[in-house]
Design a protein around this motif. Sequence first.
Motif, PDB file in Angstrom:
ATOM      1  N   LEU A 164       0.952  -1.236  -0.067  1.00 34.47           N
ATOM      2  CA  LEU A 164       0.117  -0.067   0.067  1.00 34.47           C
ATOM      3  C   LEU A 164       1.039   1.371  -0.132  1.00 34.47           C
ATOM      4  O   LEU A 164       1.447   1.487   0.854  1.00 34.47           O
ATOM      5  N   ARG A 165       0.870   1.912  -1.187  1.00 41.29           N
ATOM      6  CA  ARG A 165       1.806   3.155  -1.318  1.00 41.29           C
ATOM      7  C   ARG A 165       1.791   4.144  -0.096  1.00 41.29           C
ATOM      8  O   ARG A 165       2.654   4.764   0.199  1.00 41.29           O
ATOM      9  N   SER A 166       0.435   4.215   0.295  1.00 45.53           N
ATOM     10  CA  SER A 166       0.290   5.094   1.539  1.00 45.53           C
ATOM     11  C   SER A 166       1.106   4.825   2.862  1.00 45.53           C
ATOM     12  O   SER A 166       1.468   6.043   3.480  1.00 45.53           O
ATOM     13  N   GLU A 167       1.399   3.763   2.993  1.00 48.82           N
ATOM     14  CA  GLU A 167       2.024   3.309   4.036  1.00 48.82           C
ATOM     15  C   GLU A 167       3.914   3.881   3.912  1.00 48.82           C
ATOM     16  O   GLU A 167       4.486   3.923   4.959  1.00 48.82           O
ATOM     17  N   TRP A 168       4.258   4.096   2.858  1.00 51.58           N
ATOM     18  CA  TRP A 168       5.372   4.741   2.585  1.00 51.58           C
ATOM     19  C   TRP A 168       5.399   6.291   2.143  1.00 51.58           C
ATOM     20  O   TRP A 168       6.215   6.859   1.751  1.00 51.58           O
ATOM     21  N   GLY A 169       4.284   6.926   2.297  1.00 49.05           N
ATOM     22  CA  GLY A 169       4.132   8.355   2.322  1.00 49.05           C
ATOM     23  C   GLY A 169       3.968   8.974   0.987  1.00 49.05           C
ATOM     24  O   GLY A 169       3.709   9.913   0.398  1.00 49.05           O
ATOM     25  N   LEU A 170       3.263   7.935   0.047  1.00 51.08           N
ATOM     26  CA  LEU A 170       3.031   8.115  -1.226  1.00 51.08           C
ATOM     27  C   LEU A 170       1.486   8.133  -1.211  1.00 51.08           C
ATOM     28  O   LEU A 170       0.721   7.218  -1.857  1.00 51.08           O
ATOM     29  N   THR A 171       1.015   9.576  -1.011  1.00 51.77           N
ATOM     30  CA  THR A 171      -0.553   9.308  -0.691  1.00 51.77           C
ATOM     31  C   THR A 171      -1.160  10.485  -1.861  1.00 51.77           C
ATOM     32  O   THR A 171      -2.494  10.737  -1.722  1.00 51.77           O
ATOM     33  N   TRP A 172      -0.620  10.984  -2.661  1.00 51.55           N
ATOM     34  CA  TRP A 172      -1.373  11.681  -3.805  1.00 51.55           C
ATOM     35  C   TRP A 172      -2.280  11.232  -4.458  1.00 51.55           C
ATOM     36  O   TRP A 172      -2.251   9.871  -4.920  1.00 51.55           O
ATOM     37  N   ASN A 173      -3.319  11.797  -4.678  1.00 49.67           N
ATOM     38  CA  ASN A 173      -4.471  11.301  -5.378  1.00 49.67           C
ATOM     39  C   ASN A 173      -5.675  12.440  -5.959  1.00 49.67           C
ATOM     40  O   ASN A 173      -5.411  13.526  -5.475  1.00 49.67           O
ATOM     41  N   ALA A 174      -6.533  11.962  -6.737  1.00 53.06           N
ATOM     42  CA  ALA A 174      -7.517  13.056  -7.444  1.00 53.06           C
ATOM     43  C   ALA A 174      -8.870  12.178  -7.324  1.00 53.06           C
ATOM     44  O   ALA A 174      -8.946  10.924  -7.993  1.00 53.06           O
ATOM     45  N   ALA A 175     -10.076  12.676  -6.680  1.00 54.43           N
ATOM     46  CA  ALA A 175     -11.185  12.141  -6.865  1.00 54.43           C
ATOM     47  C   ALA A 175     -11.559  12.244  -8.332  1.00 54.43           C
ATOM     48  O   ALA A 175     -11.762  13.027  -9.120  1.00 54.43           O
ATOM     49  N   LEU A 176     -12.401  11.073  -8.608  1.00 52.67           N
ATOM     50  CA  LEU A 176     -13.113  11.170 -10.041  1.00 52.67           C
ATOM     51  C   LEU A 176     -14.677  11.440  -9.709  1.00 52.67           C
ATOM     52  O   LEU A 176     -15.128  11.164  -8.852  1.00 52.67           O
ATOM     53  N   GLU A 177     -15.110  12.093 -10.920  1.00 51.95           N
ATOM     54  CA  GLU A 177     -16.490  12.295 -10.779  1.00 51.95           C
ATOM     55  C   GLU A 177     -17.579  11.241 -10.480  1.00 51.95           C
ATOM     56  O   GLU A 177     -18.617  11.483  -9.926  1.00 51.95           O
ATOM     57  N   THR A 178     -17.132  10.168 -11.155  1.00 50.35           N
ATOM     58  CA  THR A 178     -17.834   9.135 -11.112  1.00 50.35           C
ATOM     59  C   THR A 178     -17.759   8.064  -9.744  1.00 50.35           C
ATOM     60  O   THR A 178     -18.315   7.098  -9.583  1.00 50.35           O
ATOM     61  N   GLY A 179     -16.855   8.746  -8.862  1.00 54.25           N
ATOM     62  CA  GLY A 179     -16.678   7.879  -7.580  1.00 54.25           C
ATOM     63  C   GLY A 179     -15.300   7.247  -7.729  1.00 54.25           C
ATOM     64  O   GLY A 179     -14.768   7.333  -8.927  1.00 54.25           O
ATOM     65  N   GLY A 180     -14.597   7.076  -6.687  1.00 51.29           N
ATOM     66  CA  GLY A 180     -13.500   6.487  -6.635  1.00 51.29           C
ATOM     67  C   GLY A 180     -12.076   7.546  -6.828  1.00 51.29           C
ATOM     68  O   GLY A 180     -12.445   8.620  -6.874  1.00 51.29           O
ATOM     69  N   VAL A 181     -10.879   6.858  -7.255  1.00 51.24           N
ATOM     70  CA  VAL A 181     -10.077   7.866  -7.043  1.00 51.24           C
ATOM     71  C   VAL A 181      -9.018   7.572  -8.499  1.00 51.24           C
ATOM     72  O   VAL A 181      -9.059   6.510  -9.054  1.00 51.24           O
ATOM     73  N   MET A 182      -8.069   8.560  -8.810  1.00 50.94           N
ATOM     74  CA  MET A 182      -7.354   8.176 -10.099  1.00 50.94           C
ATOM     75  C   MET A 182      -6.172   7.216  -9.843  1.00 50.94           C
ATOM     76  O   MET A 182      -6.023   6.517 -10.838  1.00 50.94           O
ATOM     77  N   VAL A 183      -5.656   7.037  -8.791  1.00 56.76           N
ATOM     78  CA  VAL A 183      -4.506   6.053  -8.359  1.00 56.76           C
ATOM     79  C   VAL A 183      -4.943   5.172  -7.371  1.00 56.76           C
ATOM     80  O   VAL A 183      -5.269   5.614  -6.306  1.00 56.76           O
TER      81      VAL A 183
END
Length: 203
Positions: free
Chosen positions: A167-186
């Motif tokens: 899980l990349r977030s555990e290593w501080g890689l947290t960037w993301n973007a929300a999608l209009e249809t729900g969910g996230v980019m990455v």
Amino acid sequence: MGIFGRKNTSSAVATAPRPVDPALAALTGDYTIDAAHSSIGFTVRHAMVTNVRGSFGEHEGTLTLNGSDPSASSAAIDVRIASVDTGIGDRDNHLRSGDFFDAERFPLMTFRSTEAAHLGGDTYRITGDLTIKDVTKPLSIDLEFNGAATDPYGNERVGFEGSAEILRSEWGLTWNAALETGGVMVSDKVKLNFDISAIKNAA
């Protein structure tokens, strides 16, 4: 044939030593990863609908194999973050930026093994410390031993392929973007892929 063996940490149980396989013992030694014939890559879900695959073109590492005591085998790998390649320059630059790896401040991703275990057949698990940016966490990599051979140039080679999920977030890689249809980019989950060819160092 086994490369990595399970280390017995219990002093209460005594077992007779297993005979050493001559073919395994012959592999004992230090090896250098051949970057030209190895790959370290990743797969991550993009926009919830497809996978993006990438690799790191610059990496180096060493293996120490001990045929008489396989649990003493070890691995060390350094990956140069700036060499990331997903096939799209703008995306690669974004990955190098502070939103993700911050390659200028943290140029290397490193792995240092701490233990290894035989899971049966040619399958092994090597565990160690993975450092990305300024975060170090344990990682276990399942590997398949592909065999050993002498190439046409007289180099003694061994080969492994394997994978792990983080899980990349555990290593501080947290960037993301929300999608209009729900969910996230990455997606948070990333699959790491390893295909390693290593050459035995001259005695």
